[in-house]
Design an enzyme around this catalytic site. Sequence first.
Site, short mmCIF file in Angstrom:
data_model
loop_
_atom_site.label_atom_id
_atom_site.label_comp_id
_atom_site.label_asym_id
_atom_site.label_seq_id
_atom_site.Cartn_x
_atom_site.Cartn_y
_atom_site.Cartn_z
N LEU A 1 16.17 7.73 34.63
CA LEU A 1 15.44 8.90 34.13
C LEU A 1 15.76 10.01 35.10
O LEU A 1 15.75 9.80 36.31
CB LEU A 1 13.93 8.65 34.09
CG LEU A 1 13.43 7.63 33.07
CD1 LEU A 1 11.92 7.44 33.20
CD2 LEU A 1 13.77 8.06 31.65
N ASP A 2 16.04 11.20 34.59
CA ASP A 2 16.43 12.27 35.49
C ASP A 2 15.23 12.79 36.30
O ASP A 2 14.09 12.40 36.08
CB ASP A 2 17.23 13.38 34.80
CG ASP A 2 16.53 14.04 33.64
OD1 ASP A 2 15.34 13.79 33.44
OD2 ASP A 2 17.18 14.82 32.93
N PHE A 3 15.52 13.62 37.25
CA PHE A 3 14.58 14.11 38.27
C PHE A 3 13.26 14.60 37.68
O PHE A 3 12.19 14.27 38.19
CB PHE A 3 15.27 15.22 39.07
CG PHE A 3 14.52 15.69 40.28
CD1 PHE A 3 14.44 14.90 41.42
CD2 PHE A 3 13.91 16.92 40.29
CE1 PHE A 3 13.76 15.33 42.55
CE2 PHE A 3 13.23 17.37 41.41
CZ PHE A 3 13.15 16.57 42.55
N THR B 1 12.12 14.04 34.50
CA THR B 1 11.59 13.21 33.42
C THR B 1 10.65 12.17 34.00
O THR B 1 10.92 11.55 35.03
CB THR B 1 12.74 12.52 32.66
OG1 THR B 1 13.61 13.53 32.14
CG2 THR B 1 12.23 11.66 31.53
N ARG C 1 20.87 13.00 29.91
CA ARG C 1 20.18 14.19 29.43
C ARG C 1 20.28 14.38 27.92
O ARG C 1 20.21 15.50 27.39
CB ARG C 1 20.66 15.43 30.18
CG ARG C 1 20.45 15.31 31.69
CD ARG C 1 20.94 16.51 32.46
NE ARG C 1 20.30 17.75 32.09
CZ ARG C 1 19.10 18.17 32.51
NH1 ARG C 1 18.40 17.42 33.33
NH2 ARG C 1 18.61 19.34 32.11
#
Length: 178
Positions: free
Chosen positions: A41-43, A45, A126
Amino acid sequence: KLWRYYKPAGLVTTHNDPEGRPTVFENLPKGLPRLISVGRLDFNTTGLLLFTTDGDIANQLTHPSSMIEREYAVRVMGSVDPGMIKKMYEGVEIDGAVYRFTDIQYFGGEGLNRWYHVVVMTGRNREVRKLWESQGVKVSRLKRVRFGPIFMPSTLRRGRFQELSRKEIEKLLGSIKA
């Protein structure tokens, strides 16, 4: 063994970040075996992130051929019309690849901030943000709420960790298509 974790914003999903940002692994309880994240999961999220001790299982669960659904709650800023929804179902070419939602449900909200639940199958980097942004709206919040048959329970608080039951593990592994 598999665990679920409620990832807060502001952590990266890596063991070592060259930029020195805090990682999800630094936030896990001490005394656990070495864990592998099932995807990322990105920064910014938040939400459900799975961990395992088995690299083969992690690879099977994240490989696109597994066809495992990933559901997100997403708050978008901007006007959304039926034509945009149709395009995101049919697929939008982004960076030479076709991105699409397999499900989009309006969930609530007023004005230009509206919540939707969306489902993707591939888990590309993303992907959810890129699809919405391709339609001219901005994602202001993004939270993964489900990975295959595994949901984020309302009792699991942000930054907390919980081992999956044997029954949940069997359901998850049984959901792999390939």
